[in-house]
Design a protein around this motif. Structure first.
Motif, PDB file in Angstrom:
ATOM      1  N   THR A   1       0.827  -1.203   0.000  1.00 14.76           N
ATOM      2  CA  THR A   1       0.000   0.000   0.000  1.00 14.76           C
ATOM      3  C   THR A   1       0.861   1.253   0.000  1.00 14.76           C
ATOM      4  O   THR A   1       0.573   2.216  -0.734  1.00 14.76           O
ATOM      5  CB  THR A   1      -0.949   0.003   1.209  1.00 14.76           C
ATOM      6  OG1 THR A   1      -1.793  -1.143   1.123  1.00 14.76           O
ATOM      7  CG2 THR A   1      -1.787   1.257   1.259  1.00 14.76           C
ATOM      8  N   ILE A   2       1.922   1.263   0.782  1.00 13.98           N
ATOM      9  CA  ILE A   2       2.833   2.414   0.803  1.00 13.98           C
ATOM     10  C   ILE A   2       3.459   2.615  -0.578  1.00 13.98           C
ATOM     11  O   ILE A   2       3.548   3.741  -1.080  1.00 13.98           O
ATOM     12  CB  ILE A   2       3.924   2.238   1.880  1.00 13.98           C
ATOM     13  CG1 ILE A   2       3.303   2.234   3.277  1.00 13.98           C
ATOM     14  CG2 ILE A   2       5.004   3.305   1.762  1.00 13.98           C
ATOM     15  CD1 ILE A   2       2.617   3.514   3.660  1.00 13.98           C
ATOM     16  N   ALA A   3       3.876   1.527  -1.228  1.00 23.65           N
ATOM     17  CA  ALA A   3       4.467   1.628  -2.564  1.00 23.65           C
ATOM     18  C   ALA A   3       3.449   2.149  -3.578  1.00 23.65           C
ATOM     19  O   ALA A   3       3.782   2.972  -4.438  1.00 23.65           O
ATOM     20  CB  ALA A   3       5.015   0.272  -2.998  1.00 23.65           C
ATOM     21  N   ILE A   4       2.218   1.677  -3.479  1.00 22.31           N
ATOM     22  CA  ILE A   4       1.169   2.137  -4.396  1.00 22.31           C
ATOM     23  C   ILE A   4       0.900   3.625  -4.207  1.00 22.31           C
ATOM     24  O   ILE A   4       0.773   4.380  -5.176  1.00 22.31           O
ATOM     25  CB  ILE A   4      -0.117   1.310  -4.195  1.00 22.31           C
ATOM     26  CG1 ILE A   4       0.088  -0.117  -4.700  1.00 22.31           C
ATOM     27  CG2 ILE A   4      -1.301   1.951  -4.894  1.00 22.31           C
ATOM     28  CD1 ILE A   4      -1.031  -1.056  -4.324  1.00 22.31           C
ATOM     29  N   VAL A   5       0.816   4.064  -2.979  1.00 22.35           N
ATOM     30  CA  VAL A   5       0.550   5.485  -2.702  1.00 22.35           C
ATOM     31  C   VAL A   5       1.708   6.352  -3.194  1.00 22.35           C
ATOM     32  O   VAL A   5       1.490   7.421  -3.776  1.00 22.35           O
ATOM     33  CB  VAL A   5       0.276   5.696  -1.198  1.00 22.35           C
ATOM     34  CG1 VAL A   5       0.262   7.168  -0.840  1.00 22.35           C
ATOM     35  CG2 VAL A   5      -1.031   5.043  -0.804  1.00 22.35           C
ATOM     36  N   ARG A   6       2.941   5.893  -3.005  1.00 20.40           N
ATOM     37  CA  ARG A   6       4.089   6.665  -3.498  1.00 20.40           C
ATOM     38  C   ARG A   6       4.044   6.809  -5.015  1.00 20.40           C
ATOM     39  O   ARG A   6       4.323   7.875  -5.543  1.00 20.40           O
ATOM     40  CB  ARG A   6       5.390   5.987  -3.084  1.00 20.40           C
ATOM     41  CG  ARG A   6       5.747   6.221  -1.655  1.00 20.40           C
ATOM     42  CD  ARG A   6       7.096   5.643  -1.323  1.00 20.40           C
ATOM     43  NE  ARG A   6       7.395   5.880   0.076  1.00 20.40           N
ATOM     44  CZ  ARG A   6       8.310   5.232   0.755  1.00 20.40           C
ATOM     45  NH1 ARG A   6       9.033   4.304   0.165  1.00 20.40           N
ATOM     46  NH2 ARG A   6       8.511   5.504   2.018  1.00 20.40           N
ATOM     47  N   ARG A   7       3.717   5.725  -5.698  1.00 19.13           N
ATOM     48  CA  ARG A   7       3.624   5.795  -7.169  1.00 19.13           C
ATOM     49  C   ARG A   7       2.461   6.687  -7.587  1.00 19.13           C
ATOM     50  O   ARG A   7       2.551   7.394  -8.582  1.00 19.13           O
ATOM     51  CB  ARG A   7       3.467   4.407  -7.750  1.00 19.13           C
ATOM     52  CG  ARG A   7       4.762   3.600  -7.641  1.00 19.13           C
ATOM     53  CD  ARG A   7       4.709   2.360  -8.433  1.00 19.13           C
ATOM     54  NE  ARG A   7       4.586   2.705  -9.848  1.00 19.13           N
ATOM     55  CZ  ARG A   7       4.640   1.840 -10.814  1.00 19.13           C
ATOM     56  NH1 ARG A   7       4.806   0.564 -10.535  1.00 19.13           N
ATOM     57  NH2 ARG A   7       4.519   2.216 -12.067  1.00 19.13           N
TER      58      ARG A   7
ATOM     59  N   ALA B   1      -1.516  12.317 -14.212  1.00 20.01           N
ATOM     60  CA  ALA B   1      -2.831  12.102 -14.826  1.00 20.01           C
ATOM     61  C   ALA B   1      -3.815  11.634 -13.766  1.00 20.01           C
ATOM     62  O   ALA B   1      -3.484  10.798 -12.919  1.00 20.01           O
ATOM     63  CB  ALA B   1      -2.734  11.067 -15.943  1.00 20.01           C
ATOM     64  N   GLY B   2      -5.012  12.162 -13.804  1.00 20.18           N
ATOM     65  CA  GLY B   2      -6.029  11.793 -12.816  1.00 20.18           C
ATOM     66  C   GLY B   2      -6.424  10.330 -12.895  1.00 20.18           C
ATOM     67  O   GLY B   2      -6.615   9.671 -11.881  1.00 20.18           O
ATOM     68  N   TRP B   3      -6.559   9.820 -14.124  1.00 19.85           N
ATOM     69  CA  TRP B   3      -6.958   8.421 -14.300  1.00 19.85           C
ATOM     70  C   TRP B   3      -5.888   7.470 -13.755  1.00 19.85           C
ATOM     71  O   TRP B   3      -6.195   6.475 -13.121  1.00 19.85           O
ATOM     72  CB  TRP B   3      -7.233   8.138 -15.774  1.00 19.85           C
ATOM     73  CG  TRP B   3      -7.647   6.738 -16.020  1.00 19.85           C
ATOM     74  CD1 TRP B   3      -6.907   5.771 -16.623  1.00 19.85           C
ATOM     75  CD2 TRP B   3      -8.868   6.109 -15.633  1.00 19.85           C
ATOM     76  NE1 TRP B   3      -7.589   4.576 -16.652  1.00 19.85           N
ATOM     77  CE2 TRP B   3      -8.814   4.776 -16.044  1.00 19.85           C
ATOM     78  CE3 TRP B   3     -10.009   6.562 -14.978  1.00 19.85           C
ATOM     79  CZ2 TRP B   3      -9.853   3.882 -15.824  1.00 19.85           C
ATOM     80  CZ3 TRP B   3     -11.036   5.668 -14.766  1.00 19.85           C
ATOM     81  CH2 TRP B   3     -10.952   4.358 -15.178  1.00 19.85           C
ATOM     82  N   THR B   4      -4.617   7.785 -13.971  1.00 18.06           N
ATOM     83  CA  THR B   4      -3.525   6.958 -13.457  1.00 18.06           C
ATOM     84  C   THR B   4      -3.511   6.988 -11.929  1.00 18.06           C
ATOM     85  O   THR B   4      -3.292   5.969 -11.280  1.00 18.06           O
ATOM     86  CB  THR B   4      -2.175   7.455 -14.003  1.00 18.06           C
ATOM     87  OG1 THR B   4      -2.263   7.533 -15.421  1.00 18.06           O
ATOM     88  CG2 THR B   4      -1.050   6.539 -13.627  1.00 18.06           C
TER      89      THR B   4
END
Length: 95
Positions: free
Chosen positions: A55-61, A67-70
């Motif tokens: 989750t931390i890695a996902i939030v950092r990315r 882009a809003g969709w990304t």
């Protein structure tokens, strides 16, 4: 953090057992639940720790995207982790 998740899983396991099956904890079923809690809670703590770091890695990315969709798609992956956690709990209760 892993120790925290082990203790949290142990506390939740016993809170659930005491509230749902208090009569089973005084006979052979209680011994069974006592022995089964260790692999279940240790594996639960492994899952919790891994999902925390993922989750931390996902939030950092997500924070570095423009882009809003990304951004939304990155954060939607956390919903997949929540679904996997639900299936883990259901798997434990079935087994």
């Amino acid at each position: 953090m892993f120790t925290f998740f082990v203790v949290l899983n142990l506390a939740c396991t016993w809170a659930g057992l005491f509230t749902t099956f208090p009569e089973y904890l005084h006979d052979a079923q209680g011994r069974h639940y006592f022995l089964i809690q260790f692999p279940v809670d240790l594996l639960g703590a492994v899952f919790d720790s891994l999902s925390f770091f993922i989750t931390i890695a996902i939030v950092r990315r997500a924070l570095v995207t423009h882009a809003g969709w990304t951004y939304v798609s990155h954060l939607s992956l956390d919903g997949v982790i929540a679904i996997l956690a639900t299936f883990w709990v259901l798997f434990v209760f079935v087994v």
